[in-house]
Design a protein around this motif. Sequence first.
Motif, mmCIF file in Angstrom:
data_model
loop_
_atom_site.group_PDB
_atom_site.id
_atom_site.type_symbol
_atom_site.label_atom_id
_atom_site.label_comp_id
_atom_site.label_asym_id
_atom_site.label_seq_id
_atom_site.Cartn_x
_atom_site.Cartn_y
_atom_site.Cartn_z
ATOM 1 N N ILE A 76 0.869 -1.098 -0.032
ATOM 2 C CA ILE A 76 0.098 -0.216 0.022
ATOM 3 C C ILE A 76 0.989 1.300 -0.054
ATOM 4 O O ILE A 76 1.498 1.433 0.925
ATOM 5 C CB ILE A 76 -0.981 0.012 1.150
ATOM 6 C CG1 ILE A 76 -1.744 -1.303 1.561
ATOM 7 C CG2 ILE A 76 -1.697 1.086 1.242
ATOM 8 C CD1 ILE A 76 -2.389 -1.357 2.647
ATOM 9 N N SER A 77 0.772 2.061 -0.873
ATOM 10 C CA SER A 77 1.437 3.298 -1.220
ATOM 11 C C SER A 77 0.977 4.482 -0.379
ATOM 12 O O SER A 77 -0.481 4.601 -0.559
ATOM 13 C CB SER A 77 1.730 3.611 -2.488
ATOM 14 O OG SER A 77 2.196 4.824 -2.742
ATOM 15 N N SER A 82 -3.698 7.497 8.002
ATOM 16 C CA SER A 82 -4.727 7.686 9.004
ATOM 17 C C SER A 82 -6.064 7.467 8.205
ATOM 18 O O SER A 82 -7.029 6.719 8.919
ATOM 19 C CB SER A 82 -4.748 9.093 9.591
ATOM 20 O OG SER A 82 -3.582 9.318 10.395
ATOM 21 N N GLU A 83 -6.425 7.850 7.133
ATOM 22 C CA GLU A 83 -7.957 7.685 6.523
ATOM 23 C C GLU A 83 -7.894 6.637 5.611
ATOM 24 O O GLU A 83 -8.709 6.649 4.493
ATOM 25 C CB GLU A 83 -8.361 9.128 6.106
ATOM 26 C CG GLU A 83 -8.421 10.165 7.126
ATOM 27 C CD GLU A 83 -9.313 9.904 8.445
ATOM 28 O OE1 GLU A 83 -10.361 9.092 8.165
ATOM 29 O OE2 GLU A 83 -9.032 10.057 9.393
ATOM 30 N N ASN A 84 -6.706 5.937 5.412
ATOM 31 C CA ASN A 84 -6.542 4.953 4.324
ATOM 32 C C ASN A 84 -7.668 3.822 4.546
ATOM 33 O O ASN A 84 -7.556 2.996 5.418
ATOM 34 C CB ASN A 84 -5.133 4.343 4.216
ATOM 35 C CG ASN A 84 -4.845 3.446 2.784
ATOM 36 O OD1 ASN A 84 -5.473 2.339 2.962
ATOM 37 N ND2 ASN A 84 -4.283 3.900 1.905
ATOM 38 N N PRO A 85 -8.540 3.784 3.484
ATOM 39 C CA PRO A 85 -9.632 2.694 3.800
ATOM 40 C C PRO A 85 -9.025 1.384 3.753
ATOM 41 O O PRO A 85 -9.571 0.095 4.478
ATOM 42 C CB PRO A 85 -10.443 2.852 2.526
ATOM 43 C CG PRO A 85 -9.608 3.684 1.508
ATOM 44 C CD PRO A 85 -8.644 4.375 2.182
ATOM 45 N N GLN A 86 -7.901 0.830 2.905
ATOM 46 C CA GLN A 86 -7.457 -0.411 2.892
ATOM 47 C C GLN A 86 -6.715 -0.774 4.314
ATOM 48 O O GLN A 86 -6.997 -1.937 4.716
ATOM 49 C CB GLN A 86 -6.401 -0.654 1.905
ATOM 50 C CG GLN A 86 -6.051 -2.192 1.803
ATOM 51 C CD GLN A 86 -5.300 -2.107 0.359
ATOM 52 O OE1 GLN A 86 -4.848 -1.347 -0.244
ATOM 53 N NE2 GLN A 86 -4.689 -3.577 0.120
ATOM 54 N N ASN A 149 -3.622 5.842 13.182
ATOM 55 C CA ASN A 149 -4.230 4.831 13.267
ATOM 56 C C ASN A 149 -3.107 3.596 13.520
ATOM 57 O O ASN A 149 -3.472 2.699 14.102
ATOM 58 C CB ASN A 149 -5.040 4.188 11.995
ATOM 59 C CG ASN A 149 -4.293 4.232 10.578
ATOM 60 O OD1 ASN A 149 -3.017 5.017 10.789
ATOM 61 N ND2 ASN A 149 -4.901 3.967 9.547
ATOM 62 N N LEU A 150 -1.724 3.777 13.470
ATOM 63 C CA LEU A 150 -0.623 2.970 13.278
ATOM 64 C C LEU A 150 -0.324 3.198 14.855
ATOM 65 O O LEU A 150 0.487 2.234 15.368
ATOM 66 C CB LEU A 150 0.460 3.368 12.362
ATOM 67 C CG LEU A 150 0.270 3.214 11.100
ATOM 68 C CD1 LEU A 150 1.409 3.335 10.190
ATOM 69 C CD2 LEU A 150 -0.569 1.980 10.614
ATOM 70 N N HIS A 151 -0.317 4.150 15.541
ATOM 71 C CA HIS A 151 0.015 4.363 16.813
ATOM 72 C C HIS A 151 -0.725 3.464 17.941
ATOM 73 O O HIS A 151 -0.224 3.134 18.990
ATOM 74 C CB HIS A 151 -0.515 5.802 17.213
ATOM 75 C CG HIS A 151 0.149 6.901 16.480
ATOM 76 N ND1 HIS A 151 -0.116 8.234 16.830
ATOM 77 C CD2 HIS A 151 0.941 6.682 15.800
ATOM 78 C CE1 HIS A 151 0.753 9.068 15.954
ATOM 79 N NE2 HIS A 151 1.548 8.060 15.307
#
Length: 242
Positions: A76-77, A82-86, A149-151
């Motif tokens: 995924i590029s 934060s808002e990436n749906p995948q 979201n990764l946090h």
Amino acid sequence: MDLKQYQERKAQQQSNHLGRPLCPSCLQPGKACYCHAIEKFDPQISFVILIHPIEVRRRIATGRMTSLCLENSHLISGQNFSENPQVNALIKDPGNHCVILYPGPDSSDLSLMNTQARRSLVPDGKRLTVFVIDGTWATAKKMMRESRNLHTLPKICFSPEKPSGFRVRKQPKEFCYSTIEAVHQTIELLGGDLGLDLKPRPHDNLLEVFELMVERQLLHLRHAEEIHGPFNSRDLKARGSR
């Protein structure tokens, strides 16, 4: 002629040959394609490679290479996920147990765990899903910082056993691994505990494909030196991607 001047000249040459056919999988031209060396396998872990847009264009970046070698992987590029749906769908999937491979004081060191501790990382009935950031060490920190979201994901890391083999890129420290080396070491430490038969060493193909690419790049540099003269020794390893 130093390496920077050569790279600038090479970039100009490539821009003049945009019609050159590229492999649709590895995006490498002609003899640089490494797809024939790939022996794809299921590591019993889902790896999600978050690749910085700059790395997508680099010929010697290893994120795409890693994804091509692994079944059940995602490439995924982006920079801020934060808002990436995948990405968010993978994190929210109840069948996944998501972690991120990222060093730091709050990261669990797989190298220090015994078998029972490593197995306890993944709840029963869940598939371990490991997010890996693919970029320069500077861009990786920025990607992590901006992606809220990764946090929330537990962090894992490992203690490298030997220096990186990325001989055509200068790492911040000799034990800083490229993406493909880091994924290989993660599989080495976790794969057997999660159901992968390590005896035939299927994950070593990651390093075999990586080494093929490195050797080709070194051969290319030696050929360039024969034509243009030797590069400055301190420039032989250019600073670049993980």
